[in-house]
Write an enzyme that holds these catalytic residues in place. Structure first.
Site, mmCIF file in Angstrom:
data_model
loop_
_atom_site.group_PDB
_atom_site.id
_atom_site.type_symbol
_atom_site.label_atom_id
_atom_site.label_comp_id
_atom_site.label_asym_id
_atom_site.label_seq_id
_atom_site.Cartn_x
_atom_site.Cartn_y
_atom_site.Cartn_z
ATOM 1 N N GLY B 53 5.060 10.630 -6.867
ATOM 2 C CA GLY B 53 5.695 11.798 -7.473
ATOM 3 C C GLY B 53 4.901 13.074 -7.255
ATOM 4 C CG HIS B 274 -3.792 -8.798 -8.526
ATOM 5 N ND1 HIS B 274 -5.029 -9.385 -8.427
ATOM 6 C CD2 HIS B 274 -3.806 -7.745 -7.674
ATOM 7 C CE1 HIS B 274 -5.749 -8.714 -7.555
ATOM 8 N NE2 HIS B 274 -5.039 -7.711 -7.079
ATOM 9 N NE ARG B 338 -3.397 -7.929 -4.021
ATOM 10 C CZ ARG B 338 -3.343 -6.644 -4.320
ATOM 11 N NH1 ARG B 338 -2.242 -6.139 -4.831
ATOM 12 N NH2 ARG B 338 -4.386 -5.871 -4.128
ATOM 13 C CD GLU B 433 4.652 -0.839 -8.784
ATOM 14 O OE1 GLU B 433 3.704 -0.063 -8.982
ATOM 15 O OE2 GLU B 433 4.776 -1.933 -9.374
ATOM 16 C CB SER B 448 0.345 -0.488 -3.842
ATOM 17 O OG SER B 448 0.590 0.358 -4.903
ATOM 18 C CG LEU B 449 -3.667 3.122 -3.871
ATOM 19 C CD1 LEU B 449 -5.175 3.282 -3.734
ATOM 20 C CD2 LEU B 449 -3.169 3.963 -5.039
#
Lengths: 112, 644
Positions: B53, B274, B338, B433, B448-449
């Protein structure tokens, strides 16, 4: 563990507040300080009382949203520890704990 | 039947023509533009101020668009991206270990078990290199080698080192970069920031997204906000499991309320559990803290060979330890992806080899790494993680192994988006996400980042203007439009109704119960029977919620219980759809492991013939409707996903 709590209650910024006494029982030493307050709040809600408002979000010591003045010290007795990372094992069983909001410009009191 | 299938609707993925390598360039070459002097006439709403965002807000404002951003926190910089630890992936090949865009693309696609769109995944890898340069220019203090070059480490599911990191605080540092870029635009009056505001509805006019209804969490005021486009950057909804690595405020309400207005939700049951989190220690617990996957670079995971072992870890001799990841997956070992690492841990714990007071954990041991590299080297890499572990557990992990356990973490599922990150509702975009796009059925660590940043800095600033340019002249939207008034009324009524129930149970009670059902029946492993039971249990819990909820009545001013009630009401609906989604997919892929579909040695059996599609769920007054986006693998051949 059991604790006596003296908590600063204030409905809004514009009205005056006061210290109120509460007790919490059967607290695990592995509980975080905020989880102890969660438990108190559950009891307050179920008995029709107004729960205590306090900010928290990540609860892993990185976001910076939580912050209580505990026994006269910001974030409580340990150094380099945010309130969410403080655990009840840092207190003595039966101890009286004083809990207040920060008295600082960047963290204005909205409700406690 | 719990759902129906609509095979006539074919989702339009809008993947550009051309070779995989050219698709993103082809899109950019052909995208419609808006000239600089006209951009000021458009207004964009962005909900959520985490990495996706904030980066989108900063980038769109820099281009000249007017942006409003909303977050429920007291400052945009508290969004939960701040908690990401281990790193961000990029195919810079600084280690000269054979990395490339194609290798990163293939690792990510395979990591997701071939349940993502090739073109999206390729673009993620392609844009990764620029992100590192951009972040460095912002001042993000990535770790460096003695020579001054940026350092890399390795994450699960890959055999190269492509993870850039800032100790164990990479998310915080990247977020500070994006936050500063956004706050610069706040100062320049191109971005208006609404903190302590929560989106409670999406408003459509003639089927097009034109704004939102928000609640001021301090005053309780309900406000209408108009825009030419709405972007949801609201993160994942893993908090639905109650115990998770997410922040207390993370929720699925924005995407669910968009879903109720017609946006498709894709593969909502695909949740990453996780493997390296702190185990639950009691029923009071509100949160399971993540310990970065990077620890698996040097830590070795094991359980005692003997069941119900009661000796201390340090007293168990080497030959009585089962390094089960190294045993089962010799080529990836402790760096297995994971989903696989979590399932392997659950398998050992369920078989009676779990450790800790609740026997719900496995050991993560640094003994060998400490002996080889010394304490100083380990402290330099993971010091803050070891400190954090000691703060929470009271245990010094330099002296004895950490105890870790799997916990709900990341939502691969989310709002369905096309290649342009647009949902099926025109004018409604979803980034980071909150969408389902690049990670397929399992996300690789440190992607993810990357996805949040790439969506916000690079993709949306190209695709959203393309949408605006196609939608004709900028129009002024009237917040008194009947659509806004009706939406506002519904929101107010819902809030008032929560208070009127006046039952005997708190919001957290319902949330914890829902979490237990989902973790048990729609978590690491799933079965047809379990999911069917879960659907019924959730329906009953939802009935009970509307009969027996107790919260303080008032809707004005601060009322955290009211905020939570709205979120849990939505979770009680999302949870049911998750179970239906898991029930409908009769195969095992990535994090979705159906017990009925496994090999004799417990590996997943994927079914490409019948389930080579993304499940898009459409809201209906009756049962939810399944629409399939069939995946075309033009440039790769889906193979069995083996890490042995």
């Amino acid at each position: 563990m059991d604790f006596k709590l003296k908590i600063w209650r204030q409905e809004q910024a514009a009205v005056s507040g006061k210290m109120m006494a509460y007790t919490v029982k059967d607290i695990s030493p592995d509980m975080s300080f905020l989880e102890m307050l969660d438990q108190l709040n559950e009891n307050l809600i179920l008995s029709g009382q107004n729960p205590i408002s306090f900010d928290s979000d990540c609860r892993e010591g990185i976001c910076g949203q939580c912050g209580l003045f505990i026994n006269g010290r910001a974030h409580g007795p340990r150094g380099h520890t945010s309130t969410c990372q403080l655990h009840m094992r840092s207190f003595q069983d039966g101890e009286t704990i004083y809990i207040e909001p920060f008295r600082a410009g960047p963290f204005p009191i909205k409700k406690t | 039947m719990y759902f129906s299938t609509d095979s006539k609707q074919i989702p339009k993925a809008k993947v550009p023509q051309g070779d995989l390598r050219d698709k993103w360039s082809n899109f950019k070459d052909q995208a419609k533009l808006i000239s600089p002097n006209n951009r000021n006439k458009y207004h964009v709403i962005i909900v959520g101020t985490g990495l996706s965002g904030a980066s989108a807000a900063a980038s769109l404002a820099e281009l000249g668009y007017n942006v409003s951003v909303f977050c429920f926190q007291d400052s945009p910089r508290r969004a939960h991206s701040v908690a990401a630890q281990g790193g961000v992936n990029a195919m810079k090949n600084y280690k000269n270990d054979g990395d490339s865009v194609h290798r990163m693309f293939y690792d990510t696609l395979k990591g997701g078990d071939f349940r993502a769109r090739e073109a999206n995944v390729y673009r993620l890898a392609e844009c990764s290199a620029s992100l590192i340069d951009q972040a460095v220019a912002q001042g993000v203090p990535f770790a460096r080698e003695y020579s001054g070059y940026l350092s890399n480490r390795s994450f699960g599911g890959v055999q190269v080192s492509r993870t850039f990191y800032a100790r164990g605080q990479t998310g915080q540092q990247l977020l500070l970069g994006a936050y500063q870029a956004m706050m610069r635009q706040v100062k320049a009056k191109k971005v208006t920031s609404y903190t302590r505001h929560e989106m409670l509805d999406l408003v459509l006019i003639n089927g097009v997204a034109k704004g939102i209804i928000a609640r001021n969490l301090d005053t309780g005021e309900i406000t209408r906000h108009t825009a030419n486009a709405v972007v949801l950057a609201t993160g994942g909804f893993g908090k639905i499991y109650y115990l998770s690595t997410l922040a207390m405020g993370c929720n699925g309400s924005a995407i669910w309320r968009a879903h109720k207005k017609g946006a498709w939700t894709a593969c909502p049951s695909w949740t990453q559990i996780h493997p390296t989190c702190l185990p639950q220690s009691g029923s009071y617990q509100s949160k399971l803290t993540l310990m970065s996957e990077s620890l698996r670079n040097d830590g070795r995971i094991w359980v005692p060979l003997k069941k119900n072992e009661d000796r201390k870890a340090v007293d168990i001799p080497e030959e009585e330890r089962d390094y089960y990841l190294e045993r089962r997956y010799p080529s990836f070992g402790n760096l297995a992806p994971r989903d696989i690492a979590s399932r392997a841990a659950k398998e050992r714990i369920d078989a009676g080899h779990g450790v800790g007071s609740l026997k719900n954990a496995v050991y993560l041991d640094f003994k060998d790494a400490l002996a080889k590299q010394g304490k100083a080297a380990i402290a330099k890499k993971y010091g803050n993680l070891f400190d954090m572990y000691e703060k929470i557990t009271g245990i010094n992990a330099y002296k004895e192994p950490m105890k870790i356990s799997p916990a709900a973490h990341f939502s691969m599922g989310g709002l369905w988006v096309d290649y342009e990150l647009s949902t099926n509702i025109p004018g409604l975009f979803s980034i980071g996400e909150s969408n389902f796009s690049d990670h397929g059925a399992n996300r690789l660590g440190a992607n993810s980042l990357l996805q949040a940043c790439v969506d916000g800095y690079y993709i949306l600033p190209q695709t959203l203007p393309h949408y605006l340019a196609q939608s004709g002249k900028p129009e002024t939207i009237n917040s008194d439009d009947p659509a806004f008034l009706e939406s506002e009324l519904q929101v107010k009524q819902q809030l008032e109704n929560f208070g009127k129930i006046n039952g005997h149970k708190t919001v957290d009670y319902f949330h914890r119960e829902l979490g237990k059902i989902l973790y048990d029946k729609c978590g690491l492993t799933r079965t047809e029977k379990g999911l069917t039971l879960a659907i019924e249990a959730i329906k009953n819990l939802r009935d009970s919620f509307y009969k027996d909820l107790k919260i303080p009545m008032k809707t004005d001013g601060i009322n955290e219980e009211l905020e939570k009630a709205g979120r849990v009401a939505d979770y009680l609906e999302i949870g049911e759809l998750m179970c239906i989604d898991a029930l409908s997919r009769e195969e095992s892929c990535g994090a979705h492991f159906r017990m009925e579909h496994q090999t004799n040695d417990g590996e997943a059996i994927r079914n490409d013939e019948e389930f080579n599609f993304i499940s898009c769920w459409q809201k209906s007054d009756k049962a939810p409707v399944l629409i399939k986006e069939v995946l075309n693998f033009e440039f790769t051949k889906p193979t069995e996903r083996s890490y042995k």
